[in-house]
Write an enzyme that holds these catalytic residues in place. Structure first.
Site, short mmCIF file in Angstrom:
data_model
loop_
_atom_site.label_atom_id
_atom_site.label_comp_id
_atom_site.label_asym_id
_atom_site.label_seq_id
_atom_site.Cartn_x
_atom_site.Cartn_y
_atom_site.Cartn_z
N PHE A 152 0.82 -1.21 0.00
CA PHE A 152 0.00 0.00 0.00
C PHE A 152 0.86 1.27 0.00
O PHE A 152 0.70 2.15 -0.86
CB PHE A 152 -0.92 -0.04 1.22
CG PHE A 152 -1.57 1.26 1.58
CD1 PHE A 152 -2.25 2.01 0.64
CD2 PHE A 152 -1.49 1.74 2.88
CE1 PHE A 152 -2.85 3.22 0.99
CE2 PHE A 152 -2.09 2.93 3.24
CZ PHE A 152 -2.76 3.68 2.29
N ILE A 153 1.80 1.37 0.92
CA ILE A 153 2.63 2.57 1.01
C ILE A 153 3.68 2.56 -0.09
O ILE A 153 3.97 3.59 -0.70
CB ILE A 153 3.28 2.68 2.40
CG1 ILE A 153 2.21 2.74 3.49
CG2 ILE A 153 4.17 3.91 2.48
CD1 ILE A 153 2.75 2.74 4.91
N GLY A 155 9.72 -2.71 2.56
CA GLY A 155 9.33 -4.11 2.58
C GLY A 155 9.46 -4.74 3.95
O GLY A 155 10.44 -4.50 4.67
N ALA A 156 8.48 -5.56 4.32
CA ALA A 156 8.50 -6.25 5.62
C ALA A 156 7.32 -7.21 5.70
O ALA A 156 6.34 -7.08 4.95
CB ALA A 156 8.42 -5.26 6.77
N SER A 205 7.86 1.46 12.97
CA SER A 205 6.43 1.38 13.29
C SER A 205 6.15 1.91 14.68
O SER A 205 6.95 1.70 15.61
CB SER A 205 5.96 -0.07 13.19
OG SER A 205 4.64 -0.21 13.69
N TYR A 229 5.98 -8.72 15.20
CA TYR A 229 6.25 -7.68 14.21
C TYR A 229 6.88 -6.47 14.89
O TYR A 229 7.92 -5.95 14.44
CB TYR A 229 4.96 -7.28 13.49
CG TYR A 229 5.06 -5.98 12.74
CD1 TYR A 229 5.76 -5.90 11.53
CD2 TYR A 229 4.46 -4.82 13.22
CE1 TYR A 229 5.84 -4.70 10.83
CE2 TYR A 229 4.54 -3.62 12.53
CZ TYR A 229 5.23 -3.57 11.34
OH TYR A 229 5.33 -2.38 10.65
N ASN A 231 -0.82 5.25 12.30
CA ASN A 231 -1.88 4.51 11.59
C ASN A 231 -2.13 5.12 10.22
O ASN A 231 -2.88 6.09 10.09
CB ASN A 231 -3.14 4.46 12.44
CG ASN A 231 -2.92 3.69 13.72
OD1 ASN A 231 -2.38 4.22 14.69
ND2 ASN A 231 -3.29 2.42 13.74
N LYS A 258 -5.85 -5.00 1.37
CA LYS A 258 -5.22 -5.43 2.62
C LYS A 258 -6.16 -6.21 3.53
O LYS A 258 -5.72 -6.79 4.52
CB LYS A 258 -4.68 -4.21 3.37
CG LYS A 258 -3.54 -3.51 2.66
CD LYS A 258 -3.13 -2.22 3.36
CE LYS A 258 -2.54 -2.48 4.72
NZ LYS A 258 -2.09 -1.22 5.37
N GLU A 316 -17.04 -3.18 20.72
CA GLU A 316 -17.62 -2.52 21.90
C GLU A 316 -16.52 -1.77 22.65
O GLU A 316 -15.40 -2.25 22.78
CB GLU A 316 -18.26 -3.56 22.82
CG GLU A 316 -19.46 -4.26 22.20
CD GLU A 316 -19.96 -5.43 23.04
OE1 GLU A 316 -19.23 -5.83 23.97
OE2 GLU A 316 -21.04 -5.95 22.74
N ARG A 363 -6.43 6.40 18.00
CA ARG A 363 -5.30 6.22 17.11
C ARG A 363 -4.90 7.55 16.47
O ARG A 363 -5.73 8.42 16.22
CB ARG A 363 -5.65 5.23 15.98
CG ARG A 363 -5.87 3.81 16.44
CD ARG A 363 -4.55 3.15 16.80
NE ARG A 363 -4.71 1.73 17.07
CZ ARG A 363 -5.04 1.22 18.23
NH1 ARG A 363 -5.27 2.03 19.26
NH2 ARG A 363 -5.15 -0.10 18.41
#
Length: 261
Positions: free
Chosen positions: A10-11, A51-52, A91, A108, A136, A145, A169, A176
Site C-alpha cells: 500500500f505505502i 518491505g516487511a 512502526s 512484528y 496509523n 489489505k 464494543e 489512534r
C-alpha cells in the site's frame, strides 16, 4: 537510481508513483536473488526500505526474522559500506500501550525494535539514515489489505457493501493517530532532517468510535457493535500519538479525507 523495497504494498505503491527518477524495485519474492547477485551499488543514490512482514498477528518467527531483521540488517550494512542514504519504515507499534516508551506487544513490533536499536548503535557510520515510526496510515488504494486495512477504508467498504459497519464494543476508548499516506510519502521523500528515528503521525489521535460515526454519517449507514476478540486481549494498543516532529506541513485530517470520498 533509487532502490525501493516493498513497492507492491500500500505505502510502497505511493512511493513508486511519486519518485521521478529511475527506480529499482525489490519485493519479497525477488529479495534473496537481489541480495546474492546485485553489484552496481555505485549507481544507487538512495535506498527506501518499505518491505516487511507487516501482519501484526503473524507468529512465524522464522519468516519475520528472515525479512524484517536479517534482510534489513543486510541493507543497512550496504548503506554503510557504500555510503548510500537510506530511509526505512519502522512502526509506532514499538510503543505498545506505553507512548514514548518501547513496549512491543507482538513479533512484528519486536522486529522493528531490534532494527531501530541496530540503527542507533551504528548511526554515526551512515551517510544518512532515517527511520520513520509510522502511526496509523490510511488512504486510497488499501482495499486489498483485508483485515490489515485501516479502519477508515475498512469501515467505508463495509458500509458500501452491507449498509453497516462493525465496531468493537468500547471503541470510544481506543484512540489512534491516523495519518494519510500522501502525507507520509511527502515527508519521507522531502524532509531535510538529519539522521535519526522519528515518529510519523499527526499528533492528533481520534477514536475508532469517531471514525465509525464519520463513515456512517457519510454513507448513511449503521453501526453494529461486536464483542472485543479474545485473541487481541493484551496485544491491542489502546492509544497512539506521535511526538510532534514539526514537519512543516498541514496534515490532511481524517474528517477532510472522509468528506472528500
Amino acid at each position: 537510481m533509487i532502490i525501493l523495497t516493498g513497492h507492491k504494498g500500500f505505502i510502497g505503491k505511493k512511493f513508486l508513483d511519486k519518485i521521478s527518477v529511475d527506480v529499482l524495485t525489490i519485493e519479497k519474492d525477488t529479495s534473496l536473488n537481489f541480495r546474492e547477485s546485485f553489484t552496481n551499488w555505485k549507481d544507487i543514490s538512495l535506498i527506501i526500505h518499505q518491505g516487511a512482514i507487516s501482519d501484526t498477528t503473524c507468529t512465524n518467527i522464522k519468516e519475520i526474522y528472515t525479512y524484517n531483521i536479517d534482510y534489513t540488517e543486510w541493507l543497512f550494512k550496504q548503506s554503510i559500506k557504500y555510503q548510500i542514504p537510506i530511509k526505512y519504515a519502522s512502526s509506532a507499534s514499538v510503543y505498545g500501550n506505553q507512548q514514548g516508551i518501547i513496549n512491543p506487544l507482538n513479533y512484528y513490533a519486536i522486529s522493528k525494535v531490534i532494527m531501530d536499536y541496530w540503527v542507533q548503535d551504528h548511526i554515526k557510520e551512515f551517510k544518512l539514515v532515517q527511520g520513520f515510526r509510522y502511526f496509523n496510515v490510511y488512504g486510497k488504494g488499501e482495499d486489498h489489505k483485508g483485515d490489515q486495512a485501516s479502519p477508515i477504508s475498512k469501515f467505508a467498504k463495509q458500509v458500501k457493501e452491507n449498509g453497516k459497519l462493525k465496531l468493537f464494543e468500547g471503541s470510544d476508548k481506543f484512540l489512534r493517530d491516523f495519518i494519510c499516506v500522501d502525507d507520509v510519502v511527502d515527508i519521507v521523500l522531502n524532509n531535510k532532517k538529519p539522521s535519526g528515528i522519528y515518529d510519523l503521525g499527526t499528533s492528533k489521535p481520534i477514536s475508532f468510535q469517531k471514525v465509525g460515526d464519520l463513515i456512517a454519517n457519510k454513507y448513511e449507514g449503521q453501526i453494529e457493535y461486536i464483542p472485543f476478540p479474545n485473541h487481541l486481549v493484551g496485544k491491542y494498543q489502546n492509544y497512539t500519538c506521535a511526538r510532534d516532529e514539526d514537519w512543516g506541513l498541514n496534515f490532511i485530517s481524517v474528517e477532510d479525507y472522509i468528506n472528500s470520498l
